[in-house]
Design a protein around this motif. Structure first.
Motif, PDB file in Angstrom:
ATOM      1  N   ARG A 135       0.859  -1.166   0.000  1.00 10.64           N
ATOM      2  CA  ARG A 135       0.000   0.000   0.000  1.00 10.64           C
ATOM      3  C   ARG A 135       0.903   1.225   0.000  1.00 10.64           C
ATOM      4  N   VAL A 136       0.317   2.379  -0.317  1.00 10.69           N
ATOM      5  CA  VAL A 136       1.082   3.615  -0.334  1.00 10.69           C
ATOM      6  C   VAL A 136       0.758   4.426   0.909  1.00 10.69           C
ATOM      7  N   ASP A 137       1.798   4.952   1.545  1.00 16.56           N
ATOM      8  CA  ASP A 137       1.585   5.887   2.648  1.00 16.56           C
ATOM      9  C   ASP A 137       1.349   7.264   2.032  1.00 16.56           C
ATOM     10  N   GLN A 138       0.089   7.661   1.973  1.00 21.34           N
ATOM     11  CA  GLN A 138      -0.239   8.922   1.309  1.00 21.34           C
ATOM     12  C   GLN A 138       0.159  10.136   2.143  1.00 21.34           C
ATOM     13  N   ASP A 139       0.545   9.926   3.386  1.00 20.52           N
ATOM     14  CA  ASP A 139       1.026  11.042   4.198  1.00 20.52           C
ATOM     15  C   ASP A 139       2.414  11.486   3.764  1.00 20.52           C
ATOM     16  N   THR A 140       3.177  10.556   3.176  1.00 17.87           N
ATOM     17  CA  THR A 140       4.539  10.904   2.781  1.00 17.87           C
ATOM     18  C   THR A 140       4.723  10.960   1.268  1.00 17.87           C
ATOM     19  N   CYS A 141       3.796  10.397   0.514  1.00 26.15           N
ATOM     20  CA  CYS A 141       3.859  10.472  -0.948  1.00 26.15           C
ATOM     21  C   CYS A 141       3.839  11.925  -1.382  1.00 26.15           C
ATOM     22  N   ILE A 142       4.744  12.270  -2.310  1.00 25.31           N
ATOM     23  CA  ILE A 142       4.796  13.644  -2.811  1.00 25.31           C
ATOM     24  C   ILE A 142       4.289  13.723  -4.248  1.00 25.31           C
ATOM     25  N   ALA A 143       3.567  12.706  -4.662  1.00 27.48           N
ATOM     26  CA  ALA A 143       2.961  12.681  -5.988  1.00 27.48           C
ATOM     27  C   ALA A 143       4.007  12.814  -7.092  1.00 27.48           C
ATOM     28  N   CYS A 144       5.144  12.162  -6.898  1.00 27.84           N
ATOM     29  CA  CYS A 144       6.217  12.287  -7.885  1.00 27.84           C
ATOM     30  C   CYS A 144       5.890  11.521  -9.161  1.00 27.84           C
ATOM     31  N   GLY A 145       5.080  10.495  -9.047  1.00 24.97           N
ATOM     32  CA  GLY A 145       4.616   9.803 -10.241  1.00 24.97           C
ATOM     33  C   GLY A 145       5.496   8.678 -10.743  1.00 24.97           C
ATOM     34  N   ALA A 146       6.505   8.307  -9.988  1.00 24.43           N
ATOM     35  CA  ALA A 146       7.409   7.251 -10.455  1.00 24.43           C
ATOM     36  C   ALA A 146       6.765   5.867 -10.393  1.00 24.43           C
ATOM     37  N   CYS A 147       6.041   5.613  -9.344  1.00 24.75           N
ATOM     38  CA  CYS A 147       5.555   4.248  -9.114  1.00 24.75           C
ATOM     39  C   CYS A 147       4.591   3.771 -10.199  1.00 24.75           C
ATOM     40  N   GLY A 148       3.687   4.639 -10.616  1.00 32.12           N
ATOM     41  CA  GLY A 148       2.740   4.248 -11.654  1.00 32.12           C
ATOM     42  C   GLY A 148       3.417   4.023 -12.988  1.00 32.12           C
ATOM     43  N   GLY A 149       4.601   4.636 -13.160  1.00 30.40           N
ATOM     44  CA  GLY A 149       5.343   4.447 -14.400  1.00 30.40           C
ATOM     45  C   GLY A 149       5.931   3.055 -14.509  1.00 30.40           C
ATOM     46  N   VAL A 150       6.460   2.554 -13.408  1.00 28.04           N
ATOM     47  CA  VAL A 150       7.099   1.236 -13.443  1.00 28.04           C
ATOM     48  C   VAL A 150       6.133   0.106 -13.075  1.00 28.04           C
ATOM     49  N   GLY A 178      -2.988  13.553  -7.408  1.00 28.10           N
ATOM     50  CA  GLY A 178      -1.726  13.000  -7.880  1.00 28.10           C
ATOM     51  C   GLY A 178      -1.052  12.051  -6.914  1.00 28.10           C
ATOM     52  N   PHE A 179      -1.667  11.856  -5.766  1.00 26.29           N
ATOM     53  CA  PHE A 179      -1.076  10.936  -4.794  1.00 26.29           C
ATOM     54  C   PHE A 179      -1.391   9.506  -5.194  1.00 26.29           C
ATOM     55  N   SER A 180      -0.421   8.651  -4.978  1.00 21.43           N
ATOM     56  CA  SER A 180      -0.533   7.267  -5.431  1.00 21.43           C
ATOM     57  C   SER A 180      -1.332   6.407  -4.462  1.00 21.43           C
ATOM     58  N   PHE A 181      -1.963   5.401  -5.040  1.00 24.84           N
ATOM     59  CA  PHE A 181      -2.594   4.378  -4.203  1.00 24.84           C
ATOM     60  C   PHE A 181      -2.571   3.073  -4.979  1.00 24.84           C
ATOM     61  N   SER A 182      -2.700   1.979  -4.258  1.00 21.16           N
ATOM     62  CA  SER A 182      -2.754   0.666  -4.906  1.00 21.16           C
ATOM     63  C   SER A 182      -4.134   0.427  -5.473  1.00 21.16           C
ATOM     64  N   ILE A 183      -4.159   0.139  -6.775  1.00 19.57           N
ATOM     65  CA  ILE A 183      -5.449  -0.120  -7.422  1.00 19.57           C
ATOM     66  C   ILE A 183      -5.890  -1.566  -7.207  1.00 19.57           C
ATOM     67  N   LEU A 184      -5.033  -2.374  -6.596  1.00 16.06           N
ATOM     68  CA  LEU A 184      -5.388  -3.778  -6.391  1.00 16.06           C
ATOM     69  C   LEU A 184      -6.556  -3.919  -5.422  1.00 16.06           C
ATOM     70  N   ASP A 185      -6.553  -3.055  -4.408  1.00 10.69           N
ATOM     71  CA  ASP A 185      -7.588  -3.181  -3.375  1.00 10.69           C
ATOM     72  C   ASP A 185      -7.869  -1.839  -2.705  1.00 10.69           C
ATOM     73  N   ASP A 186      -7.820  -0.759  -3.522  1.00 13.47           N
ATOM     74  CA  ASP A 186      -8.088   0.572  -3.003  1.00 13.47           C
ATOM     75  C   ASP A 186      -7.162   0.918  -1.832  1.00 13.47           C
ATOM     76  N   ASN A 187      -5.915   0.527  -1.994  1.00 10.86           N
ATOM     77  CA  ASN A 187      -4.840   0.882  -1.057  1.00 10.86           C
ATOM     78  C   ASN A 187      -4.980   0.256   0.327  1.00 10.86           C
TER      79      ASN A 187
END
Ligand code: F3S
Length: 81
Positions: A5-20, A31-40
């Motif tokens: 899961r993504v810790d949205q408190d520290t995510c800075i919406a850099c966008g790297a994770c969705g790229g890889v 722009g903050f990331s979350f896991s689409i597998l199970d809504d984070n």
């Protein structure tokens, strides 16, 4: 299998994770990331090739916001503490 899961408190919406790992991570309206597998929630196993993508995302996140563990994230609030 791994769980993530993504810790949205520290995510800075850099966008790297969705790229890889586009099959695991997407971004919310801000722009903050979350896991689409199970809504984070971090309760759906990440298996097979997705596990490689997940490790790439882990390596690429500049804020270490991609959280990974070997068992489901059952108690998210306690994990953070
Ligand atoms: Fe956020 Fe890290 Fe992804 S900062 S957008 S979780 S690479």
């Amino acid at each position: 299998a791994k769980f993530t899961r993504v810790d949205q408190d520290t995510c800075i919406a850099c966008g790297a994770c969705g790229g890889v790992a586009p099959d695991i991570f997407d971004y919310d309206d801000e722009g903050f990331s979350f896991s689409i597998l199970d809504d984070n929630q971090g309760i759906t196993p990440v298996e097979g090739e997705l596990e490689d993508d997940l490790m790439d995302a882990l390596d690429g996140c500049p804020t270490e916001s991609i959280k990974i563990q070997d068992k489901p994230f059952a108690h998210i609030e306690e994990e953070k503490a």
